[in-house]
Design an enzyme around this catalytic site. Sequence first.
Site, short mmCIF file in Angstrom:
data_model
loop_
_atom_site.label_atom_id
_atom_site.label_comp_id
_atom_site.label_asym_id
_atom_site.label_seq_id
_atom_site.Cartn_x
_atom_site.Cartn_y
_atom_site.Cartn_z
N GLY A 1 -10.34 3.91 4.75
CA GLY A 1 -10.01 5.30 5.12
C GLY A 1 -8.71 5.53 5.86
O GLY A 1 -7.91 6.58 5.53
N ASP B 1 -4.11 4.01 -2.83
CA ASP B 1 -5.52 4.16 -2.51
C ASP B 1 -5.78 5.68 -2.64
O ASP B 1 -5.06 6.66 -2.38
CB ASP B 1 -5.39 3.98 -0.76
CG ASP B 1 -5.48 2.71 -0.60
OD1 ASP B 1 -6.42 1.89 -0.87
OD2 ASP B 1 -4.40 2.25 0.35
N MET C 1 -11.52 5.10 -3.89
CA MET C 1 -12.65 5.16 -2.63
C MET C 1 -13.17 6.66 -3.01
O MET C 1 -12.83 7.52 -2.24
CB MET C 1 -11.89 5.16 -1.33
CG MET C 1 -11.62 3.46 -1.18
SD MET C 1 -10.36 3.64 0.20
CE MET C 1 -8.84 3.63 -0.83
N SER D 1 0.85 -1.09 0.02
CA SER D 1 -0.19 0.01 0.11
C SER D 1 0.93 1.18 0.06
O SER D 1 1.67 1.48 0.92
CB SER D 1 -0.89 -0.27 1.31
OG SER D 1 -1.85 1.20 1.30
N GLY E 1 -3.52 0.88 9.70
CA GLY E 1 -3.24 0.68 11.00
C GLY E 1 -4.72 0.29 11.83
O GLY E 1 -4.83 0.38 13.04
N ASP F 1 -7.83 -6.22 1.53
CA ASP F 1 -7.31 -4.89 1.94
C ASP F 1 -7.62 -4.42 3.39
O ASP F 1 -8.76 -4.28 3.54
CB ASP F 1 -7.85 -4.03 0.89
CG ASP F 1 -7.22 -2.52 1.02
OD1 ASP F 1 -6.37 -2.48 1.70
OD2 ASP F 1 -7.54 -1.80 0.12
N GLY F 2 -6.76 -4.45 4.20
CA GLY F 2 -6.80 -3.84 5.49
C GLY F 2 -6.48 -4.83 6.64
O GLY F 2 -6.90 -5.80 6.61
N GLY G 1 0.22 -3.49 4.15
CA GLY G 1 0.65 -2.09 4.82
C GLY G 1 1.17 -2.04 6.11
O GLY G 1 2.20 -2.67 6.13
N SER G 2 0.80 -1.22 7.03
CA SER G 2 1.61 -1.01 8.20
C SER G 2 1.53 -2.46 9.00
O SER G 2 2.55 -2.52 9.84
CB SER G 2 0.97 -0.01 8.91
OG SER G 2 -0.19 -0.24 9.33
N MET H 1 -8.76 8.33 -1.96
CA MET H 1 -9.41 8.83 -1.00
C MET H 1 -10.39 10.31 -1.41
O MET H 1 -9.24 11.03 -1.59
CB MET H 1 -9.07 8.78 0.31
CG MET H 1 -8.50 7.34 0.60
SD MET H 1 -8.15 7.12 2.23
CE MET H 1 -7.56 5.40 2.31
C1 DX5 Z 1 -7.21 1.27 2.76
C2 DX5 Z 1 -5.64 1.00 2.73
C3 DX5 Z 1 -5.19 0.18 4.04
C4 DX5 Z 1 -3.99 0.23 4.29
C5 DX5 Z 1 -3.47 -1.00 4.71
O1 DX5 Z 1 -7.82 0.98 1.67
O2 DX5 Z 1 -5.40 -0.04 1.77
O3 DX5 Z 1 -6.17 -0.73 4.21
O4 DX5 Z 1 -2.99 0.88 3.51
O5 DX5 Z 1 -2.63 -1.18 5.71
P1 DX5 Z 1 -2.70 -1.81 7.15
O6 DX5 Z 1 -1.98 -2.71 7.22
O7 DX5 Z 1 -2.43 -0.65 7.80
O8 DX5 Z 1 -4.12 -2.06 7.33
ZN ZN Z 2 -6.85 0.09 -0.64
#
Ligand code: DX5
Ligand code: ZN
Length: 223
Positions: free
Chosen positions: A144, A37, A70, A9, A147, A178-179, A200-201, A39
Amino acid sequence: MNKAMLAPSMMCISEWRGAEKALDELEKGKIELLHVDVMDGIFVPNLMIGTESTKNLRKASSIPLDIHLMIERPEDKLDWFDIQPGEFVSVHAESTKHLQRVLAKIRSYGARPMAALNPATPLCMIEEVLDDVDAVLLMTVNPGYAGQKLVVQTLDKIRRLREMLDKSGREKVLIEVDGNVSFENAVKMRAAGADIFVCGSSSIFCKDTPIEENIRRFRACVE
Ligand code: DX5
Ligand code: ZN
């Protein structure tokens, strides 16, 4: 089973510090897709990755983009992104009254259309467009922010979607998650039938260990 693909991400990379180094490490780690992403502050309560940053990222890396829109009324904004053949582009079923039309437009660029669903949106919302997509993106947190914690019932949703796809002869339609795709959650998501993992994180960009090591560890979880 389809080959597992990693889609780190991009919102987890700081635009001001170390972005080039991080991209270089992703190239070395043979990452399949870069998850972008987008937004709009209306569909989700945050503003993120605009059209120019997306175009610059395309120039900065040879890894294909996976653009996650999004935004409200994506049909009006698709042209702003200069979508390229082979890129994945996802639109939320909740964001447009004309999902099929938007997916067909993405296909017309030679790109790979994907329908996306928030955790609370039932799978029946995309039943009628399964022939129009290359993949379905299931949000496993409410979109959105990075983390957040996994919405646990989405694990069974992945399993039910995989079953729905396989039973209807659509084994090649991919499922993206995703997430909070952490190392631990990724094992469960893979077992449920996920193919593309937004990292992601909670995995590839977790602060304690280097990206290279995280990629290796993540692949071991899903291969
Ligand atoms: C939102 C993003 C998040 C994010 C994923 O659409 O795509 O879900 O960057 O990273 P973590 O691991 O922090 O959920
Ligand atoms: Zn995403």
